[in-house]
Scaffold this active site. Structure first.
Site, short mmCIF file in Angstrom:
data_model
loop_
_atom_site.label_atom_id
_atom_site.label_comp_id
_atom_site.label_asym_id
_atom_site.label_seq_id
_atom_site.Cartn_x
_atom_site.Cartn_y
_atom_site.Cartn_z
CB ILE A 74 20.19 5.82 32.82
CG1 ILE A 74 19.47 7.03 33.39
CG2 ILE A 74 21.52 5.55 33.53
CD1 ILE A 74 20.22 8.31 33.44
NE ARG B 276 23.81 10.79 29.70
CZ ARG B 276 24.22 9.87 30.55
NH1 ARG B 276 25.39 9.27 30.35
NH2 ARG B 276 23.50 9.55 31.59
CG PHE C 177 23.11 8.13 26.32
CD1 PHE C 177 23.81 8.37 25.16
CD2 PHE C 177 21.77 8.45 26.36
CE1 PHE C 177 23.20 8.93 24.05
CE2 PHE C 177 21.14 9.02 25.26
CZ PHE C 177 21.85 9.26 24.10
CD GLU C 178 26.19 6.43 32.55
OE1 GLU C 178 27.28 5.89 32.81
OE2 GLU C 178 26.05 7.66 32.52
N GLY C 179 25.63 2.15 29.22
CA GLY C 179 26.09 0.79 28.99
C GLY C 179 26.28 0.10 30.33
#
Length: 150
Positions: free
Chosen positions: A19, A140, A22-24
């Site tokens: 998570i 992703r 991919f989210e930063g």
């Protein structure tokens, strides 16, 4: 052979690295591509308003709380045992797209029918935003598919 468990038997901590990747993380509120006020690792909700700044520890806590909520919502929708890789992939998918998308997805139907390969192929159908393919979503979904099949 990889052990399979119910969704609710996993620790959400195993989902955190994917998570985060991919989210930063942004420690000040911002509007995501959909225009929703967001903070931390993709956290949204009534507790997010303009001009808020949080600590890194707060961002991590929000992420764990959000993942726990999604796990609770996901558990009754998955009627089969899943591997840890499948759990992580499903949690990443739901974190990114929401429980509603998963609930009505062919991915869910194929998984619950035991069609693992067909379910894995469904990840790649969710790479668009605003009707257009997005390279970051493709990366992703490929990572999720790979984990799902591992």
């Amino acid at each position: 052979m990889t052990q399979s468990k119910n969704i609710s038997d996993y620790s959400v901590g195993c989902c955190v690295p994917l998570i985060k990747q991919f989210e930063g993380c942004r420690l000040t509120t911002y509007r995501c591509s959909a225009g929703v006020l967001t903070i931390g690792y993709g956290h949204t909700g009534s507790d997010v308003s303009e001009g808020i700044t949080i600590s890194q520890n707060d961002a991590e806590k929000l992420l764990i709380d959000d993942l726990s909520k999604f796990q609770t919502e996901l558990a009754p929708l998955v009627t089969v045992l899943v591997t840890e890789g499948q759990f992580i992939a499903l949690m990443s998918f739901v974190f990114n797209l929401g429980i509603g998308a998963f609930k009505r997805s062919t991915l869910r139907r194929e998984l619950n029918a035991g069609n693992i390969e067909a379910a894995a192929d469904e990840f790649l159908k969710w790479c668009n935003a605003g009707g257009k393919p997005v390279e970051g979503l493709k990366r992703r979904r490929l990572a999720e598919k790979e984990l799902f099949l591992s």
